[in-house]
Design a protein around this motif. Structure first.
Motif, PDB file in Angstrom:
ATOM      1  N   TYR A  45      24.154  36.453  34.468  1.00 15.65           N
ATOM      2  CA  TYR A  45      24.828  35.759  35.565  1.00 15.65           C
ATOM      3  C   TYR A  45      25.490  36.817  36.459  1.00 15.65           C
ATOM      4  N   ALA A  46      25.138  36.850  37.718  1.00 15.78           N
ATOM      5  CA  ALA A  46      25.652  37.873  38.631  1.00 15.78           C
ATOM      6  C   ALA A  46      27.042  37.520  39.152  1.00 15.78           C
ATOM      7  N   LEU A  47      27.909  38.517  39.177  1.00 19.11           N
ATOM      8  CA  LEU A  47      29.211  38.422  39.842  1.00 19.11           C
ATOM      9  C   LEU A  47      29.230  39.458  40.953  1.00 19.11           C
ATOM     10  N   ASN A  48      29.701  39.063  42.144  1.00 18.41           N
ATOM     11  CA  ASN A  48      29.696  40.031  43.242  1.00 18.41           C
ATOM     12  C   ASN A  48      30.930  40.924  43.258  1.00 18.41           C
ATOM     13  N   THR A  49      31.894  40.613  42.406  1.00 18.89           N
ATOM     14  CA  THR A  49      33.082  41.462  42.246  1.00 18.89           C
ATOM     15  C   THR A  49      33.372  41.595  40.762  1.00 18.89           C
ATOM     16  N   ALA A  50      33.770  42.773  40.336  1.00 17.63           N
ATOM     17  CA  ALA A  50      33.987  43.031  38.909  1.00 17.63           C
ATOM     18  C   ALA A  50      35.259  42.365  38.402  1.00 17.63           C
ATOM     19  N   PRO A  51      35.224  41.818  37.195  1.00 15.67           N
ATOM     20  CA  PRO A  51      36.458  41.369  36.553  1.00 15.67           C
ATOM     21  C   PRO A  51      37.403  42.551  36.382  1.00 15.67           C
ATOM     22  N   THR A  52      38.706  42.282  36.376  1.00 11.34           N
ATOM     23  CA  THR A  52      39.684  43.363  36.245  1.00 11.34           C
ATOM     24  C   THR A  52      40.006  43.671  34.795  1.00 11.34           C
ATOM     25  N   GLY A  53      39.643  42.749  33.880  1.00  9.72           N
ATOM     26  CA  GLY A  53      39.941  42.966  32.472  1.00  9.72           C
ATOM     27  C   GLY A  53      41.148  42.201  31.976  1.00  9.72           C
ATOM     28  N   VAL A  54      41.663  41.263  32.771  1.00 11.63           N
ATOM     29  CA  VAL A  54      42.785  40.424  32.326  1.00 11.63           C
ATOM     30  C   VAL A  54      42.197  39.168  31.676  1.00 11.63           C
ATOM     31  N   PHE A  55      41.784  39.340  30.410  1.00 12.63           N
ATOM     32  CA  PHE A  55      41.090  38.249  29.724  1.00 12.63           C
ATOM     33  C   PHE A  55      42.056  37.444  28.852  1.00 12.63           C
ATOM     34  N   ASN A  56      43.085  36.977  29.490  1.00 13.47           N
ATOM     35  CA  ASN A  56      44.040  36.028  28.919  1.00 13.47           C
ATOM     36  C   ASN A  56      44.223  34.966  29.987  1.00 13.47           C
ATOM     37  N   PRO A  57      43.805  33.727  29.748  1.00 12.61           N
ATOM     38  CA  PRO A  57      43.803  32.718  30.805  1.00 12.61           C
ATOM     39  C   PRO A  57      45.186  32.322  31.310  1.00 12.61           C
ATOM     40  N   LEU A  58      46.237  32.665  30.568  1.00 14.06           N
ATOM     41  CA  LEU A  58      47.576  32.311  31.019  1.00 14.06           C
ATOM     42  C   LEU A  58      48.114  33.275  32.068  1.00 14.06           C
ATOM     43  N   ILE A  59      47.515  34.466  32.162  1.00 15.10           N
ATOM     44  CA  ILE A  59      48.006  35.438  33.141  1.00 15.10           C
ATOM     45  C   ILE A  59      46.909  35.966  34.061  1.00 15.10           C
ATOM     46  N   ALA A  60      45.663  35.549  33.850  1.00 15.19           N
ATOM     47  CA  ALA A  60      44.566  35.989  34.725  1.00 15.19           C
ATOM     48  C   ALA A  60      44.847  35.536  36.150  1.00 15.19           C
ATOM     49  N   ASN A  61      44.488  36.388  37.122  1.00 11.45           N
ATOM     50  CA  ASN A  61      44.784  36.039  38.506  1.00 11.45           C
ATOM     51  C   ASN A  61      43.617  36.259  39.450  1.00 11.45           C
ATOM     52  N   THR A  62      42.394  36.353  38.903  1.00 13.50           N
ATOM     53  CA  THR A  62      41.208  36.421  39.764  1.00 13.50           C
ATOM     54  C   THR A  62      40.142  35.477  39.206  1.00 13.50           C
ATOM     55  N   THR A  63      39.287  35.007  40.086  1.00 10.15           N
ATOM     56  CA  THR A  63      38.218  34.100  39.651  1.00 10.15           C
ATOM     57  C   THR A  63      37.219  34.821  38.747  1.00 10.15           C
ATOM     58  N   TYR A  64      37.156  36.137  38.863  1.00 11.38           N
ATOM     59  CA  TYR A  64      36.183  36.906  38.084  1.00 11.38           C
ATOM     60  C   TYR A  64      36.653  37.047  36.638  1.00 11.38           C
ATOM     61  N   ASP A  65      37.956  37.208  36.440  1.00  4.07           N
ATOM     62  CA  ASP A  65      38.499  37.163  35.082  1.00  4.07           C
ATOM     63  C   ASP A  65      38.430  35.743  34.538  1.00  4.07           C
ATOM     64  N   ASP A  66      38.663  34.765  35.411  1.00  2.00           N
ATOM     65  CA  ASP A  66      38.580  33.362  34.983  1.00  2.00           C
ATOM     66  C   ASP A  66      37.187  33.025  34.463  1.00  2.00           C
ATOM     67  N   ALA A  67      36.166  33.617  35.056  1.00  2.00           N
ATOM     68  CA  ALA A  67      34.796  33.351  34.612  1.00  2.00           C
ATOM     69  C   ALA A  67      34.628  33.762  33.147  1.00  2.00           C
ATOM     70  N   VAL A  68      35.168  34.919  32.798  1.00  2.00           N
ATOM     71  CA  VAL A  68      35.120  35.380  31.408  1.00  2.00           C
ATOM     72  C   VAL A  68      35.902  34.424  30.514  1.00  2.00           C
ATOM     73  N   ASN A  69      37.097  34.070  30.948  1.00  2.00           N
ATOM     74  CA  ASN A  69      37.947  33.202  30.143  1.00  2.00           C
ATOM     75  C   ASN A  69      37.347  31.819  29.937  1.00  2.00           C
ATOM     76  N   ASP A  70      36.591  31.337  30.927  1.00  2.00           N
ATOM     77  CA  ASP A  70      35.949  30.029  30.803  1.00  2.00           C
ATOM     78  C   ASP A  70      34.987  29.971  29.623  1.00  2.00           C
ATOM     79  N   LEU A  71      34.339  31.085  29.329  1.00  4.13           N
ATOM     80  CA  LEU A  71      33.374  31.119  28.227  1.00  4.13           C
ATOM     81  C   LEU A  71      34.048  31.341  26.882  1.00  4.13           C
ATOM     82  N   VAL A  72      35.180  32.045  26.899  1.00  8.64           N
ATOM     83  CA  VAL A  72      35.811  32.475  25.649  1.00  8.64           C
ATOM     84  C   VAL A  72      36.797  31.451  25.091  1.00  8.64           C
ATOM     85  N   TYR A  73      37.559  30.807  25.970  1.00  7.64           N
ATOM     86  CA  TYR A  73      38.649  29.938  25.519  1.00  7.64           C
ATOM     87  C   TYR A  73      38.297  28.456  25.685  1.00  7.64           C
TER      88      TYR A  73
END
Length: 558
Positions: A45-73
């Protein structure tokens, strides 16, 4: 509860069995019958911007980190494609007749990805964290109206009166109706206490090792994060719902300029092609790629730092709206792929005020100049740049995310348009993570370009209420511009206290009129999303707020 696959009924006679196998099986290349299609091992799945690495959904602040969190949590409830809430981690849920008590019962046997049991201790820890005075994420509003939260957050109580745990159930008690409570509480991702309780909440954003190795309970387990390149996952075989049909899932950071070629080469299976030219999207369609169109849950905008005196004058902000050719930005450069907005609300929302008689802020250079003159800005020395009574030049810096061609071109349009009205714009292009820190964290900016992702229910408090603003350096506040209007605050509060949708709609209409007049941002448009997919990708049905709905059921048939 996750959707269950409807299996074929097997009858007792030989003839009916033959019919069943004919209807439910596929032939492989040898001609033998197989009960299941052959599934490709991974989806890229392509993302046009890299996740920042904030893989905690309570403090994530970008849609790209949210994408990771959506699959994990995962969470108590999940939305279906029609935005109805259904049980997920919850065995069941109940709402009291007076709409003041919300009760959730946890399913048995749920495990974290590290094998530990998920318990009510994790549930309680998650929601108490949101009430912690040191919590600075964007989900404070989830519990802020629960009884006793104020006392707990102020250190006047050791527990929260309105959160009651009894065995495998938890109850949330409110002083008065909170119309968005079910969606906010029900869809809050649960985090593991045994990992995050070891770190003070105010230190979470600094805990890069934990942030970069998330442990959740969702359909996919995190495997590897290569910063700026990719995030890899594998199927969670202990998942409490339907197991993912695809063994591996990969987010690959892809340059929008190469996305078309990567789709055709098969190195990616799903990509946002919204910024491609229409003819290029048509070319993909002709080559049998599936194109999925839907309104995005966002508006594109230019933020304004209202902490600065020059932007306190509403005429200056209105002049910015008139001075930028937003229609041209949408129709010519974006080929009409979206809807112009004049308030910070989704035009696809039931609450959008289509009949409120809002100012449309048509492109009008002379109107812009007139408003600026009324606000005390004139080009007295005839050098093309306006000055105020202190002879200060109207020069601004515009923060723009690098690597985003769409925003970079928008920045050039703004620069050119505002030059025509006498405002000198310097464009500062930087990595998105740097922009987030400077703009959202440190509040050191004049103007900036970003997209605002909005929730399914139009609760504006997290973005526009006075209490959501932060003026302290290195303290993130999601009322980024620091907009403060007590009348708007009151309407935002009323909008989440009334359950009747028609009454809420009238409240949001009045709120929209204020936001339309005050223009704390320059609103551009709400874009439409166009996703291109591998033609053999099955069960891919994203919509406005749900990019990864039923992700466990996605698969590519080989």
């Amino acid at each position: 509860m996750k959707n269950k696959k409807i299996g074929c009924l097997i009858f007792s006679t030989i003839i009916s069995m033959s019919l069943v196998f004919t209807g439910c099986s596929n032939n492989d290349k040898t001609g033998k019958l197989t009960s299941e299609p052959k599934v490709k091992e991974k989806i890229v799945y392509a993302l046009n911007t890299a996740p920042t690495g904030v893989f905690n959904p309570l403090i994530a602040n970008t849609t790209y980190d949210d994408a990771v969190n959506d699959l994990v949590y995962s969470s108590f409830l999940a939305y279906d494609k029609d935005y109805n809430l259904k049980d997920d981690m919850a065995e069941s849920h109940e709402i009291s007749s007076d709409n003041l008590v919300y009760k959730f019962k946890l399913k048995k046997g749920i495990k974290w990805h590290d094998g530990k049991d998920l318990t009510m201790d994790d549930i309680e820890f998650t929601f108490k964290t949101l009430a912690n005075k040191n919590y600075e994420g964007s989900s404070k509003d989830v519990v802020e109206k629960v009884k006793g939260v104020k006392e707990y957050s102020e250190g006047k109580a050791d527990s929260i009166e309105g959160i009651k745990v009894n065995g495998d159930t938890i109850e949330f008690h409110f002083e008065k109706p909170y119309s968005v409570a079910l969606g906010k509480i029900g869809t809050t991702p649960i985090i593991p206490k045994h990992i995050w309780a070891e770190v003070p909440v105010e230190k979470w954003t600094e805990s890069s090792d934990i942030l970069g190795s998330p442990v959740g309970s969702g359909p996919y387990k995190f495997i590897k994060f290569e910063k700026g390149q990719s995030v890899e996952f594998e199927r969670n075989d202990e998942f409490y719902g339907d197991k993912a049909k695809t063994k591996r899932f990969v987010f690959k950071v892809t340059n929008p300029e190469t996305v078309q070629g990567e789709l055709q080469n098969g190195t990616i299976d799903v990509a946002d092609v919204s910024t491609l030219k229409k003819k290029d999207r048509e070319d993909l369609s002709q080559k049998k790629f599936e194109l999925v169109n839907y309104p995005k849950n966002a508006i594109l905008y230019m933020g304004i730092n209202l902490r600065q005196d020059r932007f306190q004058d509403v005429k200056v902000r209105q002049a910015l709206m008139h001075g930028i050719n937003r229609k041209d930005d949408l129709e010519k450069r974006s080929e009409g792929n979206g809807v112009l907005v004049n308030v910070p609300m989704l035009p696809s929302s039931w609450a959008y005020p289509k009949d409120a008689g809002l100012n449309e802020y048509n492109y009008d250079v002379e109107k812009s100049k007139t408003l600026l003159k009324e606000a005390g800005w004139e080009d007295k020395d005839k050098d093309g740049i306006l000055e105020n009574s202190k002879d200060e030049k109207f020069k601004v810096k515009l923060h723009c995310p690098s690597g985003n061609k769409d925003q970079e071109q928008r920045a050039l349009l703004i620069q050119s348009n505002l030059k025509d009205v006498g405002i000198d714009v310097e464009i500062l292009t930087m990595e998105f993570s740097t922009l987030m820190q400077q703009v959202v964290g440190d509040h050191e900016f004049d103007l900036y370009l970003m997209a605002n992702m909005l929730p399914i229910d139009p609760d504006a408090k997290p973005y526009w209420h006075s209490t959501a603003a932060s003026d302290k350096k290195n303290t993130f506040g999601w009322n980024i511009s620091s907009y403060k209007n007590l009348e708007a605050d009151k309407l935002m509060e009323q909008g989440i206290e009334v359950s009747d949708m028609n009454k809420r709609k009238e409240i949001y209409k009045d709120y929209a009129k204020i936001m339309n007049n005050d223009v704390p941002w320059v609103y551009f448009f709400s874009p439409n999303i166009v996703k291109a997919t591998n033609p053999k990708l099955k069960n891919f049905t994203p919509n406005t707020n749900l990019d990864f709905i039923d992700v466990e059921n996605w698969y590519i048939e080989e």
